[in-house]
Each structure stands twice: as C-alpha cells, then as structure tokens.
Design a protein around this motif. Structure first.
Motif, PDB file in Angstrom:
ATOM      1  N   UNK A  73      12.470  57.180 -32.133  1.00  0.00           N
ATOM      2  CA  UNK A  73      11.463  56.173 -32.446  1.00  0.00           C
ATOM      3  C   UNK A  73      11.605  55.660 -33.876  1.00  0.00           C
ATOM      4  N   UNK A  74      11.625  54.342 -34.013  1.00  0.00           N
ATOM      5  CA  UNK A  74      11.517  53.686 -35.309  1.00  0.00           C
ATOM      6  C   UNK A  74      10.222  52.882 -35.331  1.00  0.00           C
ATOM      7  N   UNK A  75       9.410  53.100 -36.343  1.00  0.00           N
ATOM      8  CA  UNK A  75       8.214  52.276 -36.557  1.00  0.00           C
ATOM      9  C   UNK A  75       8.559  51.280 -37.656  1.00  0.00           C
ATOM     10  N   UNK A  76       8.546  50.007 -37.315  1.00  0.00           N
ATOM     11  CA  UNK A  76       8.914  48.959 -38.270  1.00  0.00           C
ATOM     12  C   UNK A  76       7.671  48.177 -38.668  1.00  0.00           C
ATOM     13  N   UNK A  77       7.413  48.099 -39.968  1.00  0.00           N
ATOM     14  CA  UNK A  77       6.237  47.402 -40.492  1.00  0.00           C
ATOM     15  C   UNK A  77       6.639  45.973 -40.824  1.00  0.00           C
ATOM     16  N   UNK A  78       6.050  45.027 -40.114  1.00  0.00           N
ATOM     17  CA  UNK A  78       6.410  43.611 -40.262  1.00  0.00           C
ATOM     18  C   UNK A  78       5.715  43.025 -41.483  1.00  0.00           C
ATOM     19  N   UNK A  83       6.581  41.852 -48.804  1.00  0.00           N
ATOM     20  CA  UNK A  83       7.189  43.013 -49.433  1.00  0.00           C
ATOM     21  C   UNK A  83       6.598  44.296 -48.888  1.00  0.00           C
ATOM     22  N   UNK A  84       7.228  45.444 -49.183  1.00  0.00           N
ATOM     23  CA  UNK A  84       6.767  46.730 -48.666  1.00  0.00           C
ATOM     24  C   UNK A  84       5.302  46.977 -48.988  1.00  0.00           C
ATOM     25  N   UNK A  85       4.621  47.676 -48.070  1.00  0.00           N
ATOM     26  CA  UNK A  85       3.189  47.917 -48.245  1.00  0.00           C
ATOM     27  C   UNK A  85       2.900  49.413 -48.308  1.00  0.00           C
ATOM     28  N   UNK A  86       1.632  49.748 -48.504  1.00  0.00           N
ATOM     29  CA  UNK A  86       1.180  51.129 -48.566  1.00  0.00           C
ATOM     30  C   UNK A  86       1.057  51.658 -47.136  1.00  0.00           C
ATOM     31  N   UNK A  87       1.970  52.514 -46.744  1.00  0.00           N
ATOM     32  CA  UNK A  87       1.967  53.047 -45.377  1.00  0.00           C
ATOM     33  C   UNK A  87       0.677  53.813 -45.101  1.00  0.00           C
ATOM     34  N   UNK A  88       0.145  54.484 -46.101  1.00  0.00           N
ATOM     35  CA  UNK A  88      -1.076  55.254 -45.926  1.00  0.00           C
ATOM     36  C   UNK A  88      -2.294  54.406 -45.629  1.00  0.00           C
ATOM     37  N   UNK A  89      -2.214  53.102 -45.921  1.00  0.00           N
ATOM     38  CA  UNK A  89      -3.350  52.205 -45.679  1.00  0.00           C
ATOM     39  C   UNK A  89      -3.305  51.559 -44.306  1.00  0.00           C
ATOM     40  N   UNK A  90      -2.324  51.910 -43.483  1.00  0.00           N
ATOM     41  CA  UNK A  90      -2.161  51.271 -42.179  1.00  0.00           C
ATOM     42  C   UNK A  90      -3.076  51.845 -41.105  1.00  0.00           C
ATOM     43  N   UNK A  91      -3.694  52.989 -41.379  1.00  0.00           N
ATOM     44  CA  UNK A  91      -4.606  53.591 -40.414  1.00  0.00           C
ATOM     45  C   UNK A  91      -3.923  54.263 -39.250  1.00  0.00           C
ATOM     46  N   UNK A  92      -2.689  54.679 -39.438  1.00  0.00           N
ATOM     47  CA  UNK A  92      -1.921  55.333 -38.379  1.00  0.00           C
ATOM     48  C   UNK A  92      -2.005  56.846 -38.567  1.00  0.00           C
ATOM     49  N   UNK A  93      -2.270  57.554 -37.480  1.00  0.00           N
ATOM     50  CA  UNK A  93      -2.397  59.004 -37.547  1.00  0.00           C
ATOM     51  C   UNK A  93      -1.121  59.685 -38.015  1.00  0.00           C
ATOM     52  N   UNK A  94      -1.250  60.755 -38.798  1.00  0.00           N
ATOM     53  CA  UNK A  94      -0.057  61.452 -39.296  1.00  0.00           C
ATOM     54  C   UNK A  94       0.820  62.010 -38.178  1.00  0.00           C
ATOM     55  N   UNK A  95       0.231  62.294 -37.016  1.00  0.00           N
ATOM     56  CA  UNK A  95       1.031  62.797 -35.901  1.00  0.00           C
ATOM     57  C   UNK A  95       1.994  61.719 -35.397  1.00  0.00           C
ATOM     58  N   UNK A  96       1.562  60.454 -35.427  1.00  0.00           N
ATOM     59  CA  UNK A  96       2.448  59.369 -35.009  1.00  0.00           C
ATOM     60  C   UNK A  96       3.544  59.140 -36.030  1.00  0.00           C
ATOM     61  N   UNK A  97       3.179  59.163 -37.293  1.00  0.00           N
ATOM     62  CA  UNK A  97       4.183  58.980 -38.336  1.00  0.00           C
ATOM     63  C   UNK A  97       5.219  60.092 -38.282  1.00  0.00           C
ATOM     64  N   UNK A 104      10.409  51.957 -41.114  1.00  0.00           N
ATOM     65  CA  UNK A 104      10.971  50.836 -41.863  1.00  0.00           C
ATOM     66  C   UNK A 104       9.820  50.076 -42.526  1.00  0.00           C
ATOM     67  N   UNK A 105       9.724  50.193 -43.836  1.00  0.00           N
ATOM     68  CA  UNK A 105       8.740  49.433 -44.608  1.00  0.00           C
ATOM     69  C   UNK A 105       9.486  48.193 -45.104  1.00  0.00           C
TER      70      UNK A 105
END
Length: 366
Positions: A73-78, A83-97, A104-105
């Motif tokens: 699995x690759x999670x790509x942030x569009x 420009x790259x963003x704060x991954x922690x602010x995306x509201x995604x559970x740590x289990x998914x990350x 890909x930020x």
C-alpha cells in the motif's frame, strides 16, 4: 439594507461508512473493487491534503476493506502546487499509516519523483508522481464540491493536479482566465477538460471513490470508473448547490476553515461571488488567515491577476478582514480593513449582500 443568501435546503447526511459501502456495492461503469487486484499487488490510494475538509480516514478504511490484506500500500497525498503538508493534521488513524509501505507527501517541484505520461490536445505536458505509474491499481478519493475554475473538485483532479508537476499544473491553470472555466461547468470548461484529459493519459487502472457534497452535508457517495462516477456525482452536486442571487454593490463573503486559513485559499471566496458584483463594487472577504497570506507572488499573479481579475467588473475593490497586520495585507491584491463595520463604511451605497459558506455554492445572478 443587508440581504443574507441562505443555504439551499440540503439532504441529510447518512453515516459516512454506510454511504461509502453503498457506493462500492454499486459502482458506476466499473466492476466492484473487491477482486480487482490479487494479494501482493501494489495499490496507491490518493487522498486530499490539509487544504480540504474531507473524511480521509473513512475513505481509506472503506477502500482497504475491499482489498486483500496483503497488498503493498502507498498512501499518496495530493498536494498539487501547495507543497508537502503536515501528515499528522490529516486525521488518519496511526494504524492506517502503519499499514502503508510508503507515504508520498507529494512535492510537485521534486523532478526526480515525476514521470512524463504525455501531452493534452491543448498542449499541457503531463508529469505525475511515479507512485501512480508503479502501481497495479490507483484508487482516487475526495469530495465532489463546486470549484471556482475547474467546475467541481475531486474526480481526476486527485491525479492531476493533485500528484502533478508544479510547472505543468500552472500551464493547465492558465485556462482559468477563460470565462468558460467557472463553478459548476464541466462540458465546455477548457480547464476541466484539459485536466480530465491529463488524468486519462495515466496508463494505470484508476478507480474512483468520492463523496458528494451539498451545502452543509454529505448526502451521497459515488464509486467506479473515474469519468462515469465523477460525472454522476457532479450532476447531483450541481442540483444541490446552485443558487440564483441578486447583483449588489457590496458583498460580504466568508466560509469555514480550511478555506479561511490563508489568503491563498480564501481567494476562492472572491471567485465564488464575482458574478454578483456590480461595476465599481466592493467585496469584503472575512477570513482569519491564521496561516498567513501564502506565497505572495502566486497570490497576486496566478490567483488574482490570472484567476480573479478577469471575473470581476471594472472599478472593483477587495477588502480583507482578517488577523493579518496591515503591512502584510498591503503586499497583496487586497486592502486592509479592521472589521466588517468599518469595511462597509468604505463601500458604495446600496444593498449589502452577505454570502456565508460561499465555496459550497454555485452562484448565478438573477
């Protein structure tokens, strides 16, 4: 003499998980996602960045419930040009990350990660992040809502501009000068047609899972073929979001975060109400801009001169009520105002039109 534009009555929001499962059970123009890839396949799931208010965690979980447990699995942030963003602010559970082999930020200026896939008929070269080309399946997610020059957000925008090269995105975005590039328009919209063609150049199979917004609610989800599912969702969004409103010499406009987090984003508010402004009129943008102006040169050139000014009547002025200091605002296309009351005092006589939640609406004069 103020008139407030009320939000149109919206359908209720069912539980998001129920919406997503229903859409995945009945995809449009494509088979069900279940069984599209085998165990061990490489899957890239594209999600929006922090400039969009979207239930990214729910979208990701809905997709992964339909895929084999053992995938790469690759999670790509569009992020497009943001420009790259704060991954922690995306509201995604740590289990998914933790489940992702790669996150890909996206940085559209990092040439080493970009691959050329072709050129559109309008001459836009299309480079996208290699994670799209190195996958066996790409799943694009997002929320279909009005967009001030692409007609609607989401759909193929997740891929291009979402994961596109910065230079190529700006070539496409130059089409926002064309008056046909407007909210709610897909067919005959040169900007939207160009970016949809760009997304279609990607050789990897692409599956869509998008929620569809109404003002104040998320009543629908669509899934399946990138084009067919998007068109169905956009048609419903237009039905829920279109509002006929009077022209006015003074318009006060605002919306919810994250649109009001920076002038870069809050400029969408100007575009939303531009069709309603009378010549010589004033738009008062109410946006805290807690994250500042954004890249000033881009805000003044690519956003205002190219994107906003052609939509605005002659003699217009734009006032900004925000948390920014006067000297910060002075570097932008806006004039500073300390509060709404004093801003109104600087505007022409006549009715004041108040438009809350402006980016949720497709506004037509009438």
């Amino acid at each position: 003499r103020a008139r407030v534009i009320a939000l149109p009555e919206s359908p209720p929001s069912p539980p998001i998980d129920l919406l997503l499962e229903s859409a995945l059970d009945a995809p449009l123009g494509a088979p069900v996602l279940d069984g599209m890839v085998a165990s061990g396949a490489r899957v890239t799931v594209v999600i929006s960045d922090v400039t969009r208010d979207e239930p990214r965690d729910a979208l990701l979980r809905a997709v992964l419930r339909r895929l084999p447990d053992r995938i790469e699995l690759t999670i790509a942030i569009a992020t497009g040009t943001h420009g790259p963003c704060d991954v922690g602010a995306l509201g995604i559970g740590p289990d998914l990350l933790a489940r992702a082999a790669c996150i890909v930020n996206h940085d559209g200026r990092r040439d080493a990660d970009l691959r050329l896939v072709g050129e559109t008929r309008r001459g836009t070269p299309v480079r996208v992040h290699r994670c799209v080309l190195e996958a066996d399946l790409v799943v694009a997610t997002g929320v279909i809502r009005p967009h001030y020059f692409a007609g609607f957000g989401a759909g193929g925008k997740a891929l291009f501009p979402g994961l596109g090269g910065d230079r190529e995105i700006r070539i496409n975005h130059a089409w926002k000068e064309d008056p046909r590039s407007r909210p709610g328009a897909i067919h005959g919209n040169p900007c939207r047609e160009d970016l949809d063609e760009a997304a279609a150049l990607i050789p990897t199979p692409v599956y869509l899972l998008d929620l569809v917004a109404a003002p104040g609610s998320l009543p629908l989800a669509v899934a399946g073929d990138l084009r067919a599912a998007f068109l169905a969702g956009a048609e419903r969004c237009a039905t829920w979001s279109s509002v006929v409103a009077p022209r006015a010499p003074t318009i006060i406009v605002s919306d919810r975060r994250p649109v009001t987090d920076s002038l870069y984003q809050a400029s969408k508010l100007v575009a939303a109400v531009a069709p309603l402004l009378e010549p010589g009129g004033t738009i008062v943008v109410v946006a805290e801009c807690a994250l500042g102006v954004g890249p000033v040169a881009v805000v003044n050139e690519a956003i205002y001169r190219i994107g906003l000014k052609p939509r605005l009547p002659p003699g217009h002025q734009i006032l900004l009520v925000s948390a920014l200091a006067p000297e910060q605002v002075a570097t932008t296309y806006c004039a500073w105002a300390p509060d709404v009351t004093s801003a109104i005092a600087r505007t022409p006589n006549g009715e004041v039109l108040v438009v809350p939640f402006a980016t949720s609406l497709i506004l037509e004069p009438g």
